[in-house]
Design an enzyme around this catalytic site. Sequence first.
Site, short mmCIF file in Angstrom:
data_model
loop_
_atom_site.label_atom_id
_atom_site.label_comp_id
_atom_site.label_asym_id
_atom_site.label_seq_id
_atom_site.Cartn_x
_atom_site.Cartn_y
_atom_site.Cartn_z
N ASN A 18 1.03 -1.33 -0.04
CA ASN A 18 0.10 -0.09 0.06
C ASN A 18 0.89 1.29 0.12
OD1 ASN A 18 -1.85 2.07 0.43
ND2 ASN A 18 -2.49 0.98 2.24
N LYS A 25 3.33 0.92 3.23
CA LYS A 25 2.90 -0.06 4.23
C LYS A 25 2.93 -1.58 3.46
CE LYS A 25 -0.61 2.29 6.71
NZ LYS A 25 -2.20 2.41 6.54
N ARG A 103 -2.39 -2.26 -3.29
CA ARG A 103 -3.60 -1.47 -3.14
C ARG A 103 -3.66 -0.18 -4.30
NH1 ARG A 103 -5.25 2.97 1.14
NH2 ARG A 103 -7.38 3.44 0.46
N HIS A 192 -12.73 3.20 -0.10
CA HIS A 192 -12.65 2.17 1.07
C HIS A 192 -13.42 0.78 0.62
CE1 HIS A 192 -12.48 5.93 4.06
NE2 HIS A 192 -11.25 5.63 3.64
N LEU A 221 -14.62 4.39 9.98
CA LEU A 221 -14.28 5.66 10.34
C LEU A 221 -12.84 5.65 11.04
CD1 LEU A 221 -17.59 6.15 12.74
CD2 LEU A 221 -17.33 6.75 10.41
N ARG A 253 -10.46 16.36 6.67
CA ARG A 253 -11.27 16.53 5.34
C ARG A 253 -12.55 16.98 5.76
NH1 ARG A 253 -10.47 11.23 2.54
NH2 ARG A 253 -8.38 10.67 3.55
N CYS A 296 -8.81 11.29 17.13
CA CYS A 296 -9.82 11.35 17.88
C CYS A 296 -9.49 11.10 19.46
CB CYS A 296 -10.56 9.99 17.31
SG CYS A 296 -12.22 9.78 18.35
N ASN A 351 -12.62 1.62 17.97
CA ASN A 351 -12.04 1.60 19.22
C ASN A 351 -12.73 2.93 20.11
OD1 ASN A 351 -9.69 -0.07 19.31
ND2 ASN A 351 -9.11 1.44 17.47
N GLU A 401 -8.17 -4.99 5.19
CA GLU A 401 -8.05 -4.67 4.01
C GLU A 401 -6.72 -5.33 3.34
OE1 GLU A 401 -8.13 -0.59 5.23
OE2 GLU A 401 -8.68 0.09 3.44
#
Length: 418
Positions: A18, A25, A103, A192, A221, A253, A296, A351, A401
């Site tokens: 990715n 990654k 990906r 996604h 999310l 965003r 978050c 989470n 993924e």
Amino acid sequence: MNNSSPVHINNNAILVINCGSSSLKFSLIQPESGNTLLSGLAECLSTPQASIKIKHSCKSNNSEQSESSALSAPFCHQQALNVLAKKLNTLNLVKNIIAVGHRVVHGGEQYSEPTLINIDVTNAIEKLAKLAPLHNPANLIGIKACQKDFAKLPQIAVFDTAFHQSMPEKAYLYGIPFELYTEHGIRRYGFHGTSHYFVANQVAKIINKPLAQCNLISAHLGNGCSVTVIKNGKSVDTSLGMTPLEGVMMGTRSGDIDAGIIFHLVEQLGYSIEQIDTLLNKKSGLLGVSQLSNDCRTLEAAMFDKDHPQSAQAKLALTVFCYRIAKSIASFSASLVELDGLIFTGGIGENSSWVRQEIIKLLGLLNFHVCEQANLTARFGTSGNIATSASRPCWVITTNEEWVIAQQSARLLTQESK
Ligand code: ADP
């Protein structure tokens, strides 16, 4: 592909790549079991801070080893891959690799299936860069670098947009002149896709129904966020659009805004197009509203700490975030006649019990009710139904993924070798 040598996937692995503009990654995954033999991340590429971290299991003592090293000049993707290739050699893992699965973010209308990469496919990914200027060029760097380091292996592209190619016209068309779609491809594509597909499949197994009979709404999310509605196992609408800027509010965003704001920013406030791009993609969302962070965890910590100077602003950002997601979920009831349940996934969805609770609390009319205890427990890889027994189910599912990319790549190889 060599037709004379059928591929035996059972003991083999796919190297999943990715590639972002400054990161790479990677994971080496056994497609049938999902077992990860090695994984890692190269970060800060194209800068002197470039580094690579590789995790793998150590057979001799059954432990997990993690190694980090700095990359030397010119700090590029190719160097990171060279380090990875060397490590795979040292660990004697190269012999297990049957393909490299990439990906690729934008496959346009051309690609709704995993695709073996040849020169035509590389050219097509390059052309599609006009729809995904931040992502497709980076994906191509990864593909080209792997073609050098793993020249004998088939390279396979798995597109983030592919799962959404089943959307009907009414969902993918914008209310703008039709020729902008027919002549320039301006339509909604969604992203996604591999994540929404994976979590829907997991739920199909949990409720013991074929995916083709499942009707679900899935909320991915993470830093990027999207909501997808899945009817009879297929994506029929999703919140991200032609680019990953549409839809719900995200980490940095904005998600949906009145397009008139752009004219206002240009005409009244003197913004340039580049400044608006940066504003909406990098300075908005949770970061923009909170004026504190896009993360978050940081926002929740500030919200719960009443002495934090940004406590109220952090709460406001998270409240707007949850309301916009709940609104998007509710709007998708227009696409369904039946609904098996709601799925939360991605770093926040997996989470944050606070975010999930706030969203579910706004969806009472759709008969979603959160079970506080189950919601608190479903974190850090613990999946499960967090709804009360009277509610429609709400599942927390850890996305994977990379495993989908490995599975789809292996399946394509098997088909090609027949
Ligand atoms: P990406 O879209 O980059 O793959 P992730 O899916 O990893 O991102 O999600 C990143 C987001 O998940 C961040 O906002 C992070 O704060 C949030 N997150 C991760 N762990 C937690 C947690 N324990 N509680 C709340 N939020 C979390």
